[in-house]
Design a protein around this motif. Structure first.
Motif, short mmCIF file in Angstrom:
data_model
loop_
_atom_site.label_atom_id
_atom_site.label_comp_id
_atom_site.label_asym_id
_atom_site.label_seq_id
_atom_site.Cartn_x
_atom_site.Cartn_y
_atom_site.Cartn_z
N ALA A 279 0.84 -1.20 0.00
CA ALA A 279 0.00 0.00 0.00
C ALA A 279 0.88 1.25 0.00
N GLY B 171 -7.89 12.06 0.97
CA GLY B 171 -8.80 10.98 0.63
C GLY B 171 -9.88 11.34 -0.37
N GLU C 219 -9.64 11.44 -5.14
CA GLU C 219 -9.51 10.33 -6.09
C GLU C 219 -9.70 10.79 -7.54
N ASP D 252 -8.32 12.72 5.77
CA ASP D 252 -7.82 11.39 5.44
C ASP D 252 -6.85 11.51 4.27
N TYR E 233 -3.26 3.79 -2.34
CA TYR E 233 -3.41 2.90 -3.49
C TYR E 233 -2.95 1.52 -3.07
N PHE E 234 -3.81 0.50 -3.28
CA PHE E 234 -3.51 -0.85 -2.83
C PHE E 234 -4.19 -1.84 -3.76
N ARG F 137 -6.36 -0.40 -6.59
CA ARG F 137 -7.53 0.40 -6.25
C ARG F 137 -7.14 1.52 -5.29
N TYR F 138 -7.87 2.63 -5.42
CA TYR F 138 -7.70 3.73 -4.49
C TYR F 138 -8.39 3.38 -3.19
N THR F 139 -7.83 3.86 -2.10
CA THR F 139 -8.39 3.63 -0.77
C THR F 139 -8.10 4.86 0.07
N ARG F 140 -8.63 4.89 1.27
CA ARG F 140 -8.36 6.02 2.18
C ARG F 140 -7.57 5.56 3.38
#
Length: 168
Positions: free
Chosen positions: A23, A83, A86, A152, A156-157, A160-163
């Motif tokens: 991540a 966050g 995106e 936040d 990126y993991f 996919r984007y994440t927060r």
């Protein structure tokens, strides 16, 4: 646990999937072109190298259309996205128009342009560049920085984007 290994040269897609298990934060690199227009590109290969002097590094693929702007620039900024950014990350991770509107930028006392909404913004002077494999490794000496703790972070993991929640 699924393991995909070959003794010599792993399949590139499998290798990318393996690296996607790490991540990362999402950073918008920005630099001026010869006409003073600021261009941006999303990166996730960013790290601190030294606290004294303040040196950071990031990597840019040699095939990138933005390579010329970033390798000719004397200065650049690295902007950690929040966050809610995106859509901004998606825009500057695709090829095409890389211009950042002036209304999205703030000028620091050093003259460097940073993203107004950045969680952390680093204004850097080009310190060194090295071609390694299929990437240009860019080192910057941080002349000025700003940060906000209230939002936040964007991560990126696994493709996919994440927060990343603040206050953790």
């Amino acid at each position: 646990m699924k393991t995909e290994m070959t003794p010599h040269r792993p399949d590139q897609a499998a290798y990318r999937r393996s690296l996607g298990g790490f991540a990362t934060g999402v950073v918008l690199a920005a630099a001026p072109d010869a006409d003073g227009n600021t261009h941006g590109i999303v990166i996730n290969s960013f790290t601190s190298v030294s606290l004294e002097p303040r040196i950071v590094l990031w990597c840019l693929g040699l095939q990138s259309a933005a390579l010329e702007v970033f390798t000719r620039a004397d200065r650049f900024s690295l902007n950690v996205l929040e966050g809610e950014d995106e859509a901004l990350a998606r825009r500057y991770s695709r090829s095409g128009d890389r211009l950042i509107p002036e209304g999205m930028l703030t000028r620091l006392s050093t003259g460097g342009a940073v993203l107004t909404r950045a969680l952390t913004a680093l204004d850097c002077r080009m310190h060194d560049r090295r071609t390694v494999g299929d990437h240009e490794v860019i080192f910057g000496e941080v002349d000025a920085f700003t940060h906000r703790d209230a939002a936040d972070g964007l991560g990126y993991f696994r493709g996919r984007y994440t927060r990343f929640p603040s206050g953790v």
